[in-house]
Scaffold this motif. Structure first.
Motif, short mmCIF file in Angstrom:
data_model
loop_
_atom_site.label_atom_id
_atom_site.label_comp_id
_atom_site.label_asym_id
_atom_site.label_seq_id
_atom_site.Cartn_x
_atom_site.Cartn_y
_atom_site.Cartn_z
N MET A 142 0.85 -1.18 0.00
CA MET A 142 0.00 0.00 0.00
C MET A 142 0.89 1.24 0.00
SD MET A 142 -3.21 1.08 2.45
CE MET A 142 -3.79 -0.45 3.04
N SER A 143 0.55 2.19 -0.82
CA SER A 143 1.36 3.41 -0.90
C SER A 143 1.14 4.27 0.34
CB SER A 143 1.00 4.19 -2.16
OG SER A 143 -0.25 4.81 -2.00
N GLU A 144 2.12 5.14 0.58
CA GLU A 144 2.05 6.04 1.75
C GLU A 144 0.84 6.95 1.66
OE1 GLU A 144 3.22 7.03 5.37
OE2 GLU A 144 4.25 5.55 4.18
N LYS A 145 0.50 7.42 0.46
CA LYS A 145 -0.65 8.31 0.26
C LYS A 145 -1.95 7.58 0.60
CE LYS A 145 -2.78 11.30 -3.13
NZ LYS A 145 -2.82 11.78 -4.50
N LEU A 146 -2.05 6.34 0.19
CA LEU A 146 -3.25 5.55 0.46
C LEU A 146 -3.40 5.27 1.96
CD1 LEU A 146 -5.55 4.36 -1.10
CD2 LEU A 146 -4.26 2.27 -1.39
N LYS A 147 -2.30 5.01 2.65
CA LYS A 147 -2.33 4.80 4.10
C LYS A 147 -2.82 6.05 4.82
CE LYS A 147 1.32 1.38 4.63
NZ LYS A 147 2.67 1.13 5.17
N LYS A 148 -2.31 7.23 4.42
CA LYS A 148 -2.74 8.49 5.03
C LYS A 148 -4.23 8.73 4.79
CE LYS A 148 1.60 10.99 5.13
NZ LYS A 148 2.33 12.16 4.66
N GLU A 149 -4.68 8.43 3.59
CA GLU A 149 -6.10 8.59 3.24
C GLU A 149 -6.96 7.67 4.11
OE1 GLU A 149 -9.22 10.25 0.92
OE2 GLU A 149 -7.09 10.74 0.79
N ALA A 150 -6.54 6.41 4.28
CA ALA A 150 -7.29 5.45 5.09
C ALA A 150 -7.33 5.91 6.55
CB ALA A 150 -6.65 4.07 4.98
N ILE A 151 -6.21 6.40 7.07
CA ILE A 151 -6.16 6.89 8.45
C ILE A 151 -7.10 8.08 8.63
CG2 ILE A 151 -4.68 8.03 10.16
CD1 ILE A 151 -2.41 6.15 9.18
N GLU A 152 -7.13 8.99 7.68
CA GLU A 152 -8.05 10.15 7.77
C GLU A 152 -9.51 9.69 7.78
OE1 GLU A 152 -7.46 13.38 8.44
OE2 GLU A 152 -5.43 12.62 8.75
N TRP A 153 -9.85 8.71 6.94
CA TRP A 153 -11.22 8.19 6.91
C TRP A 153 -11.57 7.53 8.25
CZ3 TRP A 153 -15.32 9.16 4.20
CH2 TRP A 153 -15.18 9.69 2.92
N ILE A 154 -10.65 6.78 8.81
CA ILE A 154 -10.89 6.13 10.09
C ILE A 154 -11.12 7.18 11.18
CG2 ILE A 154 -9.80 4.74 11.91
CD1 ILE A 154 -8.50 3.10 9.59
N LYS A 155 -10.34 8.26 11.16
CA LYS A 155 -10.52 9.34 12.14
C LYS A 155 -11.91 9.98 12.01
CE LYS A 155 -5.69 10.90 12.54
NZ LYS A 155 -4.79 12.02 12.23
N VAL A 156 -12.32 10.26 10.78
CA VAL A 156 -13.63 10.89 10.54
C VAL A 156 -14.75 9.98 11.02
CG1 VAL A 156 -15.24 11.62 8.73
CG2 VAL A 156 -12.86 12.38 8.66
N ILE A 157 -14.68 8.70 10.67
CA ILE A 157 -15.73 7.76 11.06
C ILE A 157 -15.75 7.59 12.58
CG2 ILE A 157 -16.42 5.33 10.94
CD1 ILE A 157 -15.40 5.40 7.99
N ALA A 158 -14.59 7.47 13.21
CA ALA A 158 -14.53 7.33 14.67
C ALA A 158 -15.11 8.57 15.36
CB ALA A 158 -13.09 7.09 15.12
N THR A 159 -14.77 9.75 14.86
CA THR A 159 -15.30 10.99 15.43
C THR A 159 -16.82 11.03 15.30
OG1 THR A 159 -13.25 12.14 14.91
CG2 THR A 159 -15.18 13.51 15.34
N ALA A 160 -17.33 10.65 14.13
CA ALA A 160 -18.78 10.65 13.91
C ALA A 160 -19.47 9.67 14.86
CB ALA A 160 -19.10 10.30 12.46
#
Length: 177
Positions: free
Chosen positions: A1-19
Motif C-alpha cells: 500500500m502506498s504512503e498516500k493511500l495509508k494516510k487517506e485510510a487513516i483520515e477516513w478512520i478518524k472521521v468515522i470514529a469521530t462521527a
C-alpha cells in the motif's frame, strides 16, 4: 500500500470514529420518539415526530405542565412495552382532586387552556407521593393516564425524558408547550 493511500485510510478512520463518538454522545442526551394515538390532541397529533431531552430529569425534577415520555407495564400489539406521552399535572407532595370534570392541585382550580373539550372524566382525591408524578393526556376522553389503574402514578425513574421539540410535521417545527 502506498504512503498516500495509508494516510487517506487513516483520515477516513478518524472521521468515522469521530462521527461515531458524536452519535453516541448525542443519543445519551436526546432521543427521537413518534406520537401514536390521540391522547395529547390538540397539543400533539398522531405521527408527530418529537425529540425528548433524556437529561432533563437527571439534573432536575419534573414540573407541572411538562410533557414527558415514560415507560409503562402496558404492552403494544407486538408484545413490546408501551411508552406514553403525557403532561405532568401534579408532582410529589401535591394534592390532586378531580371532581365534576374539574382538576384541582393543592386546592386551586387548574387553568388548562391546552385540553381538548375542557372536560376531565373521573374522580380522584389523593396526595402524590414523593418520587412520583400524576400525568394526563390533553385529550382527556381518549387518554389512558394516571387516572386509571393500568397506568397509575408515574415513578420518576420511569420517565425517559421531557419533550422538547417537534420535528415533524415541518410546518409545526418548534418547541412544545
Amino acid at each position: 500500500m502506498s504512503e498516500k493511500l495509508k494516510k487517506e485510510a487513516i483520515e477516513w478512520i478518524k472521521v468515522i470514529a469521530t462521527a461515531l463518538i458524536f452519535a453516541f454522545i448525542i443519543t445519551q442526551f436526546i432521543r427521537p420518539t413518534l406520537v401514536k394515538g390521540e391522547s395529547m390532541y390538540p397539543t400533539l397529533k398522531e405521527n408527530d415526530y418529537l425529540i425528548i431531552n433524556r437529561m432533563a430529569y437527571k439534573i432536575g425534577e419534573p414540573k407541572k405542565g411538562d410533557i414527558i415520555v415514560f415507560h409503562t407495564n402496558l404492552l403494544q400489539d407486538n408484545g413490546k412495552p408501551k411508552d406514553l406521552v403525557k403532561r405532568v399535572i401534579a408532582t410529589g407532595g401535591d394534592h390532586i382532586k378531580i371532581e365534576n370534570s374539574k382538576v384541582y392541585v393543592n386546592g386551586k382550580l387548574l387553568d388548562e387552556p391546552y385540553i381538548h373539550d375542557n372536560y376531565t372524566d373521573g374522580y380522584i382525591d389523593m396526595t402524590v407521593p414523593k418520587g412520583e408524578v400524576f400525568a394526563m393526556g390533553d385529550n382527556r376522553e381518549k387518554s389512558l393516564d394516571s387516572r386509571y389503574e393500568d397506568v397509575g402514578l408515574v415513578n420518576e425513574k420511569n420517565i425517559m425524558g421531557k419533550v422538547m421539540i417537534r420535528l415533524y410535521p415541518f410546518n409545526k417545527i418548534g418547541t412544545v408547550k
